[in-house]
Design an enzyme around this catalytic site. Structure first.
Site, short mmCIF file in Angstrom:
data_model
loop_
_atom_site.label_atom_id
_atom_site.label_comp_id
_atom_site.label_asym_id
_atom_site.label_seq_id
_atom_site.Cartn_x
_atom_site.Cartn_y
_atom_site.Cartn_z
N HIS A 322 0.97 -1.31 -0.14
CA HIS A 322 -0.10 -0.10 -0.10
C HIS A 322 0.69 1.25 -0.14
O HIS A 322 0.32 2.35 -0.15
CB HIS A 322 -0.98 -0.01 1.01
CG HIS A 322 -2.13 -0.87 1.03
ND1 HIS A 322 -2.22 -2.20 1.33
CD2 HIS A 322 -3.26 -0.50 0.52
CE1 HIS A 322 -3.36 -2.78 0.91
NE2 HIS A 322 -4.09 -1.79 0.52
N GLY A 323 2.18 1.38 0.37
CA GLY A 323 3.02 2.59 0.04
C GLY A 323 4.13 2.32 1.17
O GLY A 323 4.30 1.27 2.00
#
Length: 471
Positions: A322-323
Site C-alpha cells: 500500500h505504500g
C-alpha cells in the site's frame, strides 16, 4: 484521467464506445482498446507510458520463454523466478527506493543522496497483473499470448489499469479473443458505472471533507467526538471511494464484453477480521493467497511456527504494497496479529454467539486500522488514537462536531445504510414478478436521477482524486 471527471464522462468514454461499436467492432477491436488505454493512462503524465510499455514487453517475452521451455521444469522455473524478481525490482525502485535510502540515513547514520522519484500511477496494480500473466502461463492456468498487443491489452486495459481490481490473467484469458458483447451486459455496465460514480461523488467526497478536517487538525487538538467523527468519516470515505472505483471498473469492463470478478462484498457487516479481509479488496487478497500464501505452504504446513511465518509474510507484504511508509507496515502488522489470534483461537470459525459483539469488535479493529492507514506518521496515528479516548483531546464534544453532523447527517445515514446489503435483502424478499418489474423500472429512474445529481457535483468541480491512485 479520472473516471469521475467531465473529460472522461463526456469526451473520452463516449468517443471510445462510439468507435468501438462502429468502426472497430469486428476488426482491430483489441488494438483500438489498447490505444485508447494508453491515451487514458498518458493523459496526465505521458512519460510514465514508457514504464508501462517496458513492463508489457518484458513480461510478454517472459511468457513466451516460460511456454517454450515448459517441458524443462527447472529452466521454466528459473525464468519465472527471474521475471518475478525483475518486476519486483522495478516496483521497488519507483515506490520504495527513496524510502529505503531515507531510513538507511536516518537509522544507520549515513548521508546517502535520497533520489526524488515520482511514483507512476497504478504501478502496483499493473505490476501485479504482469506477474499474474507469467505465473498463470507457467502453471498452465492460461494460454500464452503470441500476440504482443493482447498481452498489452490485459495489462493496460483502462477500466482496471490504475486502481484495480487486480484482474488475474486466467479470468480474462478467454475473453481477450473470444468475448461477446451483449446489450444486457452493456446496460448492466452503464448501471454499475453510475452506482460507482454515485458512491464516489456523493458519499466518498462528502466524507473526505470531514475526515480531512479531523486529521489535518490533530496537532492543534480536536475533541473526542470530532476524532471519532473523523475516523468514521474516513471509514466510509475509503469504502465508497474504492468500492465506487471498482464498480465503475467492472461496469466499464461489461460495456466492452469483459467480466471482472467482484472486489467488495459488504465488508463492514463482517463478524471477525478474517471475514472482513475476505470481503474487502477481494482481488488483492486472492492475489496474495494464490501467488504468495499457497506457494509458501499456506495453512497446510505441519508446523504452527511455519503457519505464523506464512501469515507474517503475507501481511507485511500487504502493508508494504500500500505504500512506502511505516504506518502501512504497522497497519499490516496489526492485521497479522489479529488474524493470527483469530485462526489459532478458532474465533474466525466460531465467533461469539452474540452477533453484535462480533460486529462491534470487527468495526472497532477496522476503524483503528484506518486511523493508522490515514495518518502520515506513526506518531500522528498515536496522537489521533489518544484523542479518540480523551488523552490530549480538546474536550468531549464541540461545536465543530455538531456542525458537521447537522450538515451531513443524510450522507452519514446513507453511507452506513448502504454499506449493508439492504438492496439485496429487498430484492430477495420481493417474489412477485409484477412488483419486481416495478422495482426494476423504479431503480432505473433512480439511477438516472443519481447520474444527473453526480453531474451537477462534477460541474461544480467538487471531486477528489481516488485514494488508491497512490498505490
Amino acid at each position: 484521467m479520472l473516471f469521475s471527471s467531465n473529460i472522461f464522462i463526456f469526451v473520452f468514454l463516449p468517443i471510445v464506445i462510439l468507435l468501438y461499436y462502429t468502426i472497430f467492432r469486428f476488426k482491430f477491436k483489441n488494438l483500438f482498446l489498447l490505444v485508447s488505454s494508453l491515451i487514458f493512462y498518458g493523459w496526465g503524465e505521458p512519460k510514465f507510458i514508457i514504464i508501462m510499455i517496458m513492463s508489457i514487453f518484458m513480461n510478454y517475452i517472459f511468457g513466451l520463454l516460460v511456454d517454450k521451455f515448459r517441458e524443462d521444469k527447472s529452466k521454466a522455473k528459473s525464468i519465472l523466478i527471474f521475471s518475478m524478481t525483475l518486476n519486483i525490482v522495478v516496483l521497488f525502485i519507483f515506490k520504495y527506493l527513496s524510502f529505503t535510502i531515507y531510513n538507511i540515513n536516518m537509522y544507520g547514520g549515513y548521508n546517502l543522496n535520497v533520489p526524488s522519484i515520482t511514483l507512476p500511477i497504478g504501478i502496483s496494480f499493473f505490476t501485479f497483473q504482469a506477474i499474474s500473466y507469467v505465473v498463470d502461463v507457467y502453471r498452465n492456468d492460461g494460454k500464452v499470448q503470441k500476440n504482443l498487443f493482447n498481452v498489452a491489452l490485459y495489462i493496460a486495459f483502462f477500466p482496471q489499469l490504475v486502481a484495480g481490481p487486480i484482474v488475474k490473467y486466467s479470468t480474462v484469458d478467454y475473453e481477450i479473443n473470444n468475448r461477446k458483447e451483449t446489450f444486457k451486459d452493456f446496460s448492466n455496465g452503464v448501471w454499475r458505472f453510475i452506482i460507482g460514480l454515485s458512491k464516489k461523488v456523493l458519499i466518498s467526497n462528502t466524507m473526505a471533507v470531514i475526515a480531512d478536517a479531523a486529521f489535518s487538525n490533530i496537532y492543534s487538538g480536536i475533541s473526542v467526538s470530532f476524532a471519532w467523527l473523523g475516523a468514521i468519516a474516513y471509514t466510509l470515505q475509503i469504502f465508497y471511494d474504492f468500492s465506487g472505483y471498482s464498480d465503475m471498473a467492472i461496469g466499464l469492463g461489461l460495456m466492452f464484453g469483459f467480466h471482472f470478478e467482484e472486489n467488495f462484498n459488504y465488508p463492514y457487516i463482517s463478524q471477525n477480521v478474517s471475514e472482513f479481509w475476505r470481503r474487502w479488496h477481494i482481488s488483492l487478497g486472492k492475489w496474495f493467497k494464490e501467488y504468495v500464501y499457497f506457494p509458501l505452504g499456506g495453512s497446510r504446513v505441519k508446523s504452527n511456527d511455519r503457519k505464523i511465518i506464512n501469515l507474517f509474510v503475507v501481511w507485511i507484504l500487504t502493508g508494504i504494497w500500500h505504500g512506502a511508509s511505516w504506518t502501512f507496515v504497522l497497519w499490516g502488522l496489526m492485521y497479522f496479529l489479529l488474524i493470527t489470534v483469530e485462526k489459532f483461537s478458532g474465533f474466525d470459525k466460531r465467533p461469539c454467539k452474540k452477533i453484535w459483539i462480533n460486529h462491534l469488535y470487527t468495526l472497532l479493529a477496522v476503524i483503528i486500522g484506518w486511523v493508522i492507514f490515514r495518518s502520515n506518521t506513526i506518531s500522528e496515528a498515536g496522537m489521533y488514537l489518544k484523542s479518540m479516548i480523551g488523552i490530549g483531546a480538546n474536550g468531549l464534544v464541540d461545536n465543530v462536531t455538531i456542525m458537521y453532523i447537522k450538515e451531513n447527517i443524510i450522507f452519514f445515514i446513507t453511507g452506513i445504510l448502504f454499506s449493508m446489503p439492504v438492496i439485496d435483502y429487498i430484492t430477495k424478499k420481493i417474489k412477485r414478478k409484477k412488483i419486481y418489474a416495478i422495482l426494476e423500472f423504479s431503480s432505473s429512474i433512480i439511477v438516472f436521477i443519481l447520474f444527473i445529481i453526480c453531474i451537477t457535483y462534477l460541474v461544480k468541480n467538487t471531486y477528489n482524486p481516488f485514494i488508491y491512485f497512490n498505490f
